[in-house]
Design a protein around this motif. Structure first.
Motif, PDB file in Angstrom:
ATOM      1  N   UNK A  56      -2.873 -12.364   2.370  1.00 44.46           N
ATOM      2  CA  UNK A  56      -2.632 -11.899   1.000  1.00 44.46           C
ATOM      3  C   UNK A  56      -3.692 -12.425   0.037  1.00 44.46           C
ATOM      4  N   UNK A  57      -3.989 -13.711   0.103  1.00 47.04           N
ATOM      5  CA  UNK A  57      -4.935 -14.297  -0.861  1.00 47.04           C
ATOM      6  C   UNK A  57      -6.363 -13.855  -0.592  1.00 47.04           C
ATOM      7  N   UNK A  58      -6.664 -13.372   0.612  1.00 44.64           N
ATOM      8  CA  UNK A  58      -8.022 -12.894   0.906  1.00 44.64           C
ATOM      9  C   UNK A  58      -8.152 -11.381   0.784  1.00 44.64           C
ATOM     10  N   UNK A  59      -7.089 -10.699   0.367  1.00 40.27           N
ATOM     11  CA  UNK A  59      -7.151  -9.247   0.210  1.00 40.27           C
ATOM     12  C   UNK A  59      -8.081  -8.870  -0.932  1.00 40.27           C
ATOM     13  N   UNK A  60      -8.860  -7.800  -0.721  1.00 33.62           N
ATOM     14  CA  UNK A  60      -9.771  -7.347  -1.768  1.00 33.62           C
ATOM     15  C   UNK A  60      -9.004  -6.783  -2.961  1.00 33.62           C
ATOM     16  N   UNK A  61      -8.049  -5.942  -2.679  1.00 38.93           N
ATOM     17  CA  UNK A  61      -7.261  -5.371  -3.765  1.00 38.93           C
ATOM     18  C   UNK A  61      -6.031  -6.209  -4.064  1.00 38.93           C
ATOM     19  N   UNK A  62      -5.361  -5.879  -5.133  1.00 32.84           N
ATOM     20  CA  UNK A  62      -4.141  -6.588  -5.512  1.00 32.84           C
ATOM     21  C   UNK A  62      -2.928  -5.716  -5.214  1.00 32.84           C
ATOM     22  N   UNK A  63      -1.801  -6.364  -5.040  1.00 33.61           N
ATOM     23  CA  UNK A  63      -0.568  -5.628  -4.817  1.00 33.61           C
ATOM     24  C   UNK A  63      -0.216  -4.800  -6.048  1.00 33.61           C
ATOM     25  N   UNK A  64       0.398  -3.665  -5.797  1.00 33.02           N
ATOM     26  CA  UNK A  64       0.797  -2.772  -6.886  1.00 33.02           C
ATOM     27  C   UNK A  64       2.057  -3.331  -7.549  1.00 33.02           C
ATOM     28  N   UNK A  65       1.973  -3.791  -8.814  1.00 35.15           N
ATOM     29  CA  UNK A  65       3.161  -4.365  -9.463  1.00 35.15           C
ATOM     30  C   UNK A  65       4.278  -3.349  -9.648  1.00 35.15           C
ATOM     31  N   UNK A  66       3.915  -2.088  -9.849  1.00 36.88           N
ATOM     32  CA  UNK A  66       4.947  -1.061 -10.017  1.00 36.88           C
ATOM     33  C   UNK A  66       5.724  -0.841  -8.712  1.00 36.88           C
ATOM     34  N   UNK A  67       4.989  -0.897  -7.595  1.00 38.52           N
ATOM     35  CA  UNK A  67       5.658  -0.716  -6.308  1.00 38.52           C
ATOM     36  C   UNK A  67       6.624  -1.863  -6.039  1.00 38.52           C
TER      37      UNK A  67
END
Length: 519
Positions: A493-504
């Motif tokens: 998770x911390x090395x993911x390029x994108x961020x999690x979708x807060x709306x999802x």
């Protein structure tokens, strides 16, 4: 008489399967039984799914052979339900549809997450199936006096064929009703045998324990820690590893999670878990009495002579307490136990393959989605293949205690499935990479450590006793693999390029807590 009762159990369960098969038309019927079961019915079905051959035969045998150390298995199996009740049952029912991957893919990219969750669920189910099939081989061999390995192998093949028929014909409806019937039979048979043991010792548990210690051949060490797990640092770590796997693994077992989709609401799922806790708790209290009774009445040397792993302790106790009639009844109950659990496991693994892997993970973007009818056909074919694989693998694991095999299944579930599930439900930053890394990061180390453990080689009870690649000293890998699953989930998770979708995540949170939009 015993053989006749076996045939009766088979005929009754096949009748239930044919009756349910005529009423199962849609995918929802096949995967979730039409979501029409009440909390009480589902509570009995969950208990029937959970109280497996590992519990009735394996754990009782461990208590009979090792006393205090065998008792520790019952604690782990029971405490695990608090995790299920508080963290899993209601939220999973609201967020999913048929499988664990449905919950994970609600806010993740479907293909990688479903592939990882589907593979992990199949692996867990196969390990669990091995335990049931090994118990089936020991039971049928004892019942029919089959002393040759070929006769035992054919009995395992017969069990495998039956479980495939249950799933392919009846689906979840048949499996659920078989589990309900099996739970009633198991609790009734266990209660009868428990009462007979207590009457024999005049209700004095102290006398029962002293007699068990004497009969075990171990003396006072039977009632103290260390007889099975030992006193060395390695032995103590092995016990901690097992306890961790048992307590956390139930929340990641695919066939248990699937049971929460068979009720209409999340509240019903929670009440189902409460019923299951009461039923499972009562059962494990009685297994303690049965294990002590087997040691006191039969004796440790005789138990080991019949089956070195102790898997036949309960039928031997029944034979000593009530003769042929009680032996036949107990064996038939144990047989029904195995049939019901293997059906649930086969259904869960075939659903993971058809619903998660074939219908979604293996399809390229833009490729048309298969119909529900096609999906169910593939699930039935998958049940046949998975049943065949389980039969072949179980032929090599006959010397292992069924509780040890199931403990490994719990370790895989706790290492791969539970970290991804909890992170998905409670961590808003969790990403698709985190989910796949959590599953593979727990699954691969767990399997690798099992291969190089004493379960596979290096001991008389191992699958390959003459080989020596037991470089990992623990029988259960949970102490290492469970932290790996959580660590890799966080790292991914911390090395993911994108961020999690807060709306999802907000949508998942609302759905999990309120049930809005739940299937």
């Amino acid at each position: 008489m015993a053989a006749g009762l076996f045939v009766l159990v088979v005929l009754v369960t096949l009748g239930i399967t044919l009756w349910a098969g005529r009423r199962s038309r849609a995918a929802e019927d096949f995967y979730a039984g039409g979501r029409e079961f009440s909390p009480l019915q589902n509570g009995f079905a969950i208990s029937g799914d959970y109280m497996s051959a590992a519990s009735f035969l394996g754990v009782t045998g461990l208590i009979a052979l090792y006393g205090y150390d065998g008792l520790l298995y019952t604690i782990g199996f029971l405490v695990a339900w608090l995790v299920v009740l508080m963290l899993v049952a209601e939220l999973v029912r609201n967020c999913g549809r048929y499988t664990l991957a449905d919950v994970l893919s609600l806010r993740m990219r479907q293909r990688p997450v479903r592939a990882a969750a589907g593979i992990s669920s199949i692996v867990v189910s196969l390990f669990y199936l091995l335990g049931q099939m090994v118990g089936a081989g020991s039971l049928v061999a004892l019942l029919l006096h089959l002393h040759s390995s070929a006769s035992r192998d054919w009995s395992i093949v017969g069990i495998g064929v039956l479980m495939v028929v249950y799933v392919t014909v009846g689906g979840m409806k048949a499996t659920t009703w078989i589990q309900i019937v099996k739970c009633v039979l198991l609790l009734g048979g266990t209660l009868l045998l428990t009462v007979l043991v207590l009457v024999r010792f005049h209700g004095d548990l102290g006398t029962l324990m002293r007699s068990a210690a004497h009969g075990s051949g171990q003396g006072s060490a039977y009632l103290l820690p260390g007889l099975h797990f030992g006193h060395s640092l390695t032995d103590q770590l092995d016990f901690i590893s097992l306890g961790l796997a048992l307590v956390l693994g139930t929340g990641g077992l695919p066939h248990i999670l699937a049971r929460f989709y068979t009720v209409p609401t999340a509240r019903a799922a929670r009440r189902s878990a409460i019923w299951a806790i009461g039923l499972v708790g009562s059962f494990y209290l009685m297994t303690i009495v049965l294990g002590l009774g087997a040691a006191a009445v039969i004796g440790g040397p005789a138990l080991r002579g019949a089956n070195a792993a102790g898997n036949t302790a309960v039928p031997q106790l029944a034979d000593a307490m009530g003769g042929t009639v009680l032996f036949a009844l107990t064996s038939a109950v144990a047989f029904a136990t195995i049939l019901a659990v293997v059906a649930g496991l086969t259904l869960a693994s075939s659903a993971s393959f058809a619903h998660d892997l074939w219908a979604r993970a293996f399809r390229h973007p833009g490729e048309p989605q298969p119909s529900e009818r096609q999906e169910v056909v593939v699930a039935r074919i998958a049940a046949v293949v998975i049943g065949a694989v389980a039969i072949v693998l179980s032929l090599y694991a006959q010397k292992l205690n069924v509780a040890v095999l199931v403990g490994i299944a719990f370790a895989v579930a706790a290492s791969a499935n539970l970290p991804a599930l909890l992170f998905n439900l409670f961590w808003h930053r969790f990403t698709t990479r985190g989910a796949t890394w959590a599953i593979y990061g727990g699954l691969v180390p767990c399997l690798a450590l099992v291969v190089i453990s004493p379960v596979v080689s290096g001991s008389a009870a191992a699958i390959f006793p003459s080989a020596h690649f037991d470089w990992f000293p623990l029988q259960n890998p949970g102490l290492v693999s469970v932290p790996c699953g959580f660590l890799f989930g966080w790292l991914g998770t911390v090395t993911s390029r994108g961020h999690a979708d807060p709306d999802a995540y907000a949508e998942l949170e609302v759905r999990a807590l309120t049930g809005a939009g739940a299937a």
